[in-house]
Design an enzyme around this catalytic site. Structure first.
Site, PDB file in Angstrom:
ATOM      1  CD  GLU A 474      -2.726  -1.311  -0.144  1.00 25.96           C
ATOM      2  OE1 GLU A 474      -2.905  -0.314  -0.867  1.00 25.96           O
ATOM      3  OE2 GLU A 474      -3.117  -2.449  -0.461  1.00 25.96           O
ATOM      4  CG  HIS A 480       2.295   5.267  -8.832  1.00 24.91           C
ATOM      5  ND1 HIS A 480       1.525   4.360  -9.497  1.00 24.91           N
ATOM      6  CD2 HIS A 480       2.911   5.991  -9.795  1.00 24.91           C
ATOM      7  CE1 HIS A 480       1.673   4.531 -10.813  1.00 24.91           C
ATOM      8  NE2 HIS A 480       2.508   5.516 -11.010  1.00 24.91           N
TER       9      HIS A 480
HETATM   10 ZN    ZN Z   1      -2.525  -2.949  -5.039  1.00 31.24          ZN
END
Ligand code: ZN
Length: 682
Positions: A474, A480
Site C-alpha cells: 500500500e 506513486h
Molecule cells: Zn494494489
C-alpha cells in the site's frame, strides 16, 4: 487545505456535494457557450477551468468517501448512497457529453495542440479515448444499440453474481458429531457450530462460504467429505449444481440448475463482441486492451504461453512432490483435486513450520514503519516525518509529511489498526491530487489504510510477515500518488495510469520486505529487540515459493481462458465455452480437473467484475515489478542512483506517458519474464 474532519456534519454533505456538482456543470456550460460563439477551444479556456471545478468536487467528496470506509455510521451510509447515485449520474453525463467531446476533438486537431506539453497532450488524448469508449460520436442508431447492450450486459452481470451467490448459499451439510470434521482447526469447528445455530439446526453445519469451504478442503481428514464439498463448489451455478446435501436432514431438494450460468455466459460473450464491433474493434479483448499497457490480445497470449512453457516443468515437479507425500503419508495413489490443498498444507507445515504466528513477535508495527520509512529514504532520498496538531477523524490516525531536500512535497494519513465501523482490507486512496492551482502547486495527500490488530495492554501491535508485505504494497501505491511531478490532475500520480500497470509500484516495493539485508531494519523482537533468528528467517524465505509452480500454471490457465474467450469469439462459429476451457487446460494445466468441474460458471472476476479480458494483469504486473526490482539486484538494493531513476521515470510521470515507455526508460529494455521466474524459485 486539508479536510476539516471534525467539522464534517452528515446533514451538510448532500448539499455540499450537490453544490460542487452544479458548479462543474455551470463551468462546463459557460465555457462551451464561449466556444459556441466562435472562440477556439484551448487548454486555458476549457480544460483548465473544468479541472479546477472538478478538483473542488474531488476535495469535497474524498473525505466523505473515506469516512464511509473507515468511520461508517447508519446516517453516513444513507447520505453516502444518495451521493453515489448523484455522482454516477453526473459522471455518465460528462462521459457522454457530445459538445465537450467536440471541443476536445477540435482542440486536439487545431493549431493550439502544438503548444500543449506532453502531459497536457496525454490528458486530451485520454479524454477523447474515453469519450469514444463511452459511445460518444456514434450515429444515433448505433448509439441507441450501444445503450441497449450496456444495459443488457449490466443486467447479465448482475444475474451472474446473484446465481453464484444463491447457489453458494443453497448448499450445506450438517453433522451431529464434531468427529465428522476431524482435522479442522478449533476455530473452524466453532464456526461450523455457530452456523448451525444461526440456521436453527443442531450440531455442525458446513457451507460453501469461503471460510467454511477453505477450512474443509484444506483440513478435513475425511476424504469423502473433501470430495463432496469440492464437487459442490466446482459445480456452483451450473446444470450439474449440487444443492442441499441432506443425507442427514431429509429436507426438500432444491434444483440447483435454476442458477445455471451457462446461457448467461454465452449471451455475455456475444454482446461484448457486438459492443466491441460497434466501437470499431475486432473483438472484446481489443476493446479491453485499449485502456491497458498490453498492446494486443496476441501479445498477451504469447506472454502467457511463454510463461506457461517456462513454468510447466516446475508445476509438474510440485505435483510430483505432493503425490509422493500423499502416498507416503496415507497410501494415496490417485491424488485428486480435492486432495491438493489438504496435502499441500500438511507438507508446508512439515517443511516450513515457521508459521506466520511465530514471526509476529519480531515485527512490531512501530519498528516496521520506522524501517519502511528508512528504506524509502535510502531509495529516494525522501524523509517521512510525523506531524501533530492535524485534524484527524480518529485518535489512532497518524499524519505524516514527506520532505525532499528540506522541502515538503507530500502528506499522508496513516490509519493502520482494525476497529469497529471500519471496512476490512488495506488500500490507498487519493485525498488531494498534485496539480497547479492559481499558479501554485497543490501538494498531493494520500489516505493509507490497513487493518492490523491494535495494541492490547502492554503488548504492541505485532504484524505477521504477510501483513508487513501488505504495508509495503500500500505504501508503494501511496508513493506513486505522492512522488509524482505532474501538475495536471488527470495524469498526476496514479491518475491515467494504464490499468495493468497500476500494481507495478506497489508490488515493486514488496520486494524489499523479502530482502535479507532489509529484515534487520524492519524487525526486532518486541520484548528483547533481538533480530529474527536465522533459521526462522530462512524458513520464512523458503516458504515464499512453496508450490509456486502449481500456483503459477493455475493463474495462467485462468488468464489464458479469459483472453481466448474474448479474443477468439466468432459469432458465425460459436465454440462452446467448455471446449475453450478444455483446450486451455490441455495446453497448460498439469492436473486435469474432473469433467463435472464448471469453474467458469462462477468465474465472477470476468463475468460479473471488471476483469474481462484483463485477468492476465495479475501476472503482467508481477512480471513488471519483478523485472524492475531486478535492476536493484544488479546494482544493489539500496543503490541511490537506481532509486532515483525509478523515481524520475515510473513514479514521477504518472499517467502522462505510456506505461511501456516509462518502464523502458527505467529498465533500458522491454520487460522480461526472467526475473519473475527466478523470484518464483524456478
Ligand atoms: Zn494494489
Amino acid at each position: 487545505m486539508l479536510p476539516p474532519f471534525s467539522q464534517i456534519a452528515v446533514e451538510h454533505i448532500d448539499v455540499a456535494v450537490q453544490t460542487r456538482i452544479d458548479h462543474v456543470l455551470d463551468v462546463l456550460e459557460t465555457r462551451l457557450a464561449v466556444i459556441e460563439q466562435g472562440a477556439l477551444p484551448t487548454w486555458d479556456n476549457i480544460v483548465a477551468p473544468l479541472e479546477d471545478a472538478s478538483d473542488l468536487l474531488e476535495q469535497t467528496w474524498s473525505p466523505i468517501s473515506h469516512l464511509n470506509g473507515v468511520k461508517n455510521s447508519d446516517e453516513l451510509r444513507v447520505v453516502y448512497e444518495q451521493c453515489i447515485e448523484k455522482l454516477t449520474e453526473f459522471g455518465t453525463k460528462i462521459d457522454q457529453y457530445e459538445p465537450l467531446y467536440h471541443a476536445y476533438k477540435a482542440l486536439s486537431e487545431g493549431e493550439h495542440a502544438k503548444r500543449l506539453s506532453v502531459p497536457q497532450r496525454a490528458v486530451i488524448d485520454q479524454a477523447i479515448r474515453d469519450f469514444t469508449l463511452a459511445g460518444v460520436g456514434l450515429s444515433d442508431d448505433k448509439k441507441q444499440r450501444y445503450g441497449e447492450i450496456k444495459k443488457q450486459l449490466s443486467s447479465l452481470s448482475n444475474q451472474f453474481s446473484n446465481h453464484v451467490l444463491d447457489a453458494t448459499q443453497a448448499w450445506k451439510i450438517q453433522f451431529d458429531d464434531a468427529l465428522a470434521l476431524a482435522g479442522l482447526p478449533d476455530m473452524a469447528v466453532a464456526a461450523a457450530k455457530q452456523t448451525a445455530e444461526q440456521k436453527s439446526l443442531t450440531g455442525y453445519v458446513v457451507t460453501l462460504d469461503m471460510p467454511s469451504y477453505l477450512a474443509v478442503i484444506t483440513y478435513a481428514d475425511d476424504r469423502a467429505l473433501r470430495e463432496k464439498i469440492y464437487r459442490a463448489f466446482a459445480t456452483r451455478a451450473s446444470a450439474e449444481g449440487d444443492v442441499e446435501n441432506d443425507s442427514q436432514l431429509n429436507s426438500v431438494q432444491v434444483d440447483g440448475a435454476q442458477w445455471d450460468n451457462t446461457s448467461i455466459i454465452e449471451q455475455t460473450l456475444a454482446l461484448r463482441h457486438e459492443l466491441a464491433k460497434l466501437l470499431g474493434f475486432a473483438n472484446y479483448s481489443e476493446l479491453s486492451l485499449a485502456t491497458k499497457m498490453a498492446d494486443s490480445p496476441q501479445q498477451v497470449v504469447k506472454f502467457l504461453e511463454d510463461l506457461a512453457e517456462k513454468s510447466r516443468g516446475h508445476a509438474e515437479k510440485d505435483l510430483q512432490e505432493l503425490r509422493d507425500y500423499a502416498q507416503g503419508k496415507d497410501g494415496i495413489t490417485d491424488l485428486q483435486p480435492w486432495d491438493m490443498s489438504y496435502y499441500s498444507e500438511q507438507l508446508q507445515q512439515e517443511k516450513y513450520a515457521a508459521s506466520q504466528e511465530l514471526l509476529r513477535p519480531y515485527f512490531p508495527a512501530e519498528k516496521v514503519l520506522e524501517g519502511m520509512f528508512d528504506v524509502v529514504n535510502k531509495l529516494y532520498g525522501i524523509t517521512v516525518l510525523p506531524e501533530i496538531e492535524v485534524d484527524v477523524y480518529h485518535p489512532d490516525v497518524r499524519f505524516y509529511r514527506i520532505e525532499k531536500n528540506g522541502e515538503i512535497i507530500a502528506y499522508f494519513y496513516f490509519d493502520i489498526y482494525a476497529r469497529d465501523k471500519k471496512r476490512g482490507g488495506a488500500w490507498m486512496a487519493d485525498c488531494r491530487t498534485r496539480r497547479v492551482k492559481e499558479g501554485k502547486i497543490q501538494l498531493p495527500v494520500a489516505y493509507l489504510t490497513c487493518n492490523f490488530s491494535s495494541p492490547v495492554g502492554d503488548t504492541p501491535s505485532l504484524l505477521t510477515h504477510q501483513e508487513v508485505t501488505t504495508l509495503f504494497h500500500e505504501f508503494g501505491h501511496g508513493l506513486h500518488h505522492m512522488l509524482t511531478q505532474m501538475t495536471d490532475a488527470a495524469v498526476s500520480g496514479i491518475n491515467g495510469v494504464a490499468w495493468d500497470a497500476v500494481e507495478l509500484p506497489s508490488q515493486f516495493l514488496e520486494n524489499w520486505c523479502w530482502e535479507k539485508s532489509v529484515i534487520p531494519l524492519i524487525s526486532g523482537h518486541y520484548k528483547t529487540g533481538k533480530a529474527l533468528p536465522d533459521d526462522l528467517l530462512d524458513k520464512m524465505l523458503a516458504a515464499k515459493n512453496f508450490q509456486s509452480g502449481l500456483h503459477m500454471v493455475r493463474q495462467i490457465e485462468f488468464s489464458l481462458l479469459d483472453m481466448k474467450l474474448h479474443a477468439d469469439y466468432d459469432p458465425d462459429n460459436v465454440q462452446t465455452v467448455q471446449s475453450v476451457v478444455d483446450a486451455v487446460r490441455q495446453q497448460v494445466a498439469v492436473i486435469t480437473p474432473p469433467s463435472f468441474n464448471k469453474f467458469q460458471n462462477s468465474f465472477s472476476h470476468i463475468f460479473a467484475g471488471g476483469y474481462a479480458a484483463g485477468y492476465y494483469s495479475y501476472k503482467w504486473a508481477e512480471v513488471l515489478s519483478a523485472d524492475a526490482f531486478s535492476l536493484f539486484e544488479e546494482n544493489g538494493v539500496f543503490d541511490r542512483d537506481t532509486g532515483e531513476k525509478f523515481l524520475q521515470t515510473v513514479l514521477a510521470n504518472g499517467g502522462s506517458q505510456s506505461a511501456m515507455d516509462l518502464f523502458v526508460a527505467f529498465r533500458g529494455r522491454e520487460p522480461s519474464v526472467d526475473a519473475l521466474l527466478r523470484h518464483s524459485g524456478f
